[in-house]
Every structure is written in C-alpha cells, then in structure tokens.
Design an enzyme around this catalytic site. Sequence first.
Site, short mmCIF file in Angstrom:
data_model
loop_
_atom_site.label_atom_id
_atom_site.label_comp_id
_atom_site.label_asym_id
_atom_site.label_seq_id
_atom_site.Cartn_x
_atom_site.Cartn_y
_atom_site.Cartn_z
N VAL A 1 0.85 -1.19 0.00
CA VAL A 1 0.00 0.00 0.00
C VAL A 1 0.88 1.24 0.00
O VAL A 1 1.71 1.43 0.90
CB VAL A 1 -0.94 0.02 1.22
CG1 VAL A 1 -1.82 1.27 1.16
CG2 VAL A 1 -1.78 -1.24 1.26
N LYS A 2 0.69 2.08 -1.01
CA LYS A 2 1.47 3.30 -1.12
C LYS A 2 0.85 4.40 -0.25
O LYS A 2 -0.33 4.73 -0.39
CB LYS A 2 1.55 3.77 -2.57
CG LYS A 2 2.35 2.83 -3.46
CD LYS A 2 2.41 3.31 -4.90
CE LYS A 2 3.41 4.41 -5.08
NZ LYS A 2 3.61 4.73 -6.53
N ILE A 3 1.67 4.95 0.64
CA ILE A 3 1.27 6.04 1.51
C ILE A 3 2.17 7.23 1.22
O ILE A 3 3.40 7.11 1.31
CB ILE A 3 1.42 5.65 3.00
CG1 ILE A 3 0.61 4.40 3.33
CG2 ILE A 3 1.02 6.83 3.90
CD1 ILE A 3 -0.88 4.57 3.28
#
Length: 238
Positions: A92-94
Amino acid sequence: MKTIEELNVKIFADGADKAGMLEMYAKPFVKGLTTNPTLMRKAGITDYKAFSLDILAAIPNRPISLEVFSDDFAEMERQALEIASWGKNVYVKIPVTNTKREGSYRLIEKLAAKKVKLNITALMTLDQVRDVVAALDPDVPSYVSVFAGRIADTGLDPVPLMAGALELLKAAPTAELIWASPRELLNIFQADAIGCHVITVTNELLKKLHLVGKDLNDYSLETVKMFFDDARAAGFRL
C-alpha cells in the site's frame, strides 16, 4: 557495462495501462509493478477498485504497489486496510505527507503495527527517509520510494542522497529503497552501482532497453541517416 540480466537492482514497471502492465509482467527481468492515481487518471481509469482487482487477478505473483488517494489520515488508514486485503502481493502506497504538509509518520506506524506491507512514496529528503525508517516495523517488508528523478529535475545530483538513504535503511532490514521517477536508462545503472534495491521504470523507458550496449559508432550513423532521411522526406531546398 553490465547487461540487464546481470544487474542486482530490481526493475519494477511503473504504469496503469493494463496491456502495458501485462507486457512488462511477461518480461522475466521485471520483478514487480507500481502505479499511482496520476498514472491511473492518465490511463482513463474511473473505477479504482475494479481496475486494481483486475490487475491483481492477472498478476498474482509479483509485488504490486497501489496508492491511497485521501488527504485525511483516518480515511487513508481505512483505504490502506481495504487495499491491503486485496492480495498478499499488495504493497500500500502512503504519501510521506498530505497536501497540508502534515507528515504521515504516525499513520505509517499504525499500519506497520497491523503488519500492512507499505510503500512510502514521494520522499525527496534524507530527513524524510530518517523519519519514515523510524516509523516502519523492521519485521514487515516495505519500500521507501525516493523520487530521484524529481530531485535531479531541480539541478541536484540524486546519487549522493540515494547513497545516504541506503545507509539510513540499514536500520530497517526488511525495507528496500526504490529509486523512483527515473529520467533515462542510465539511472538504472546508477541505481545498481550504489546498491539501490529497486528502480521503478515506465514502459516508455523500458522500451529503450534494446539500446543498452549499442555500438556508439553505429548509433551515430543511424542518427545521421535519420536527419538525412527526414530532410529529404520534408522536401527541403535551399
């Protein structure tokens, strides 16, 4: 010069066009894939979840990074947990901050504590890298994406910064450094030379891989022929 097969840096394809992603997935040297909301919008994606699930069904066995798209940390957390549930190969890209310049480090800590595999994105300073590393769980695989190409766009040499980032990542043994937003194939070899773990490359750049190791005398002649042929095709006269 090393061949692509001899490189230690892992090449991840960066894009949001399904046909292009599958084309890159078919290449054995492409070890993972990444995308982001900007690439998705450019590709005409309107249903985020449907697109993501379709890609994950087609590419089940390589890491794929999918990004949250809220500016509110509580909503980012909700989105991250849902996205993470879509597959074991999902990272998951944050973003390192929201649009208000508020750091996302507390959110990173919360998600890492829940064993969510993360890809922290849009970093451009060593202070950001240091704070991200401090927030990560050293036992949970993650990526730290430093936008070396955008750093270079400002006139700064990204190589020393990327080397410094690698030193900082030693405190997070399961985290890998991504050289993000490369501008030319040379960046792949620069990333490999300093020991960077991953480089994300667009399909457009990957399609230039046939040029690696090309004889420069031949390339010079081809360029001269291109100029000559185009001038003749244009019917130029003096």
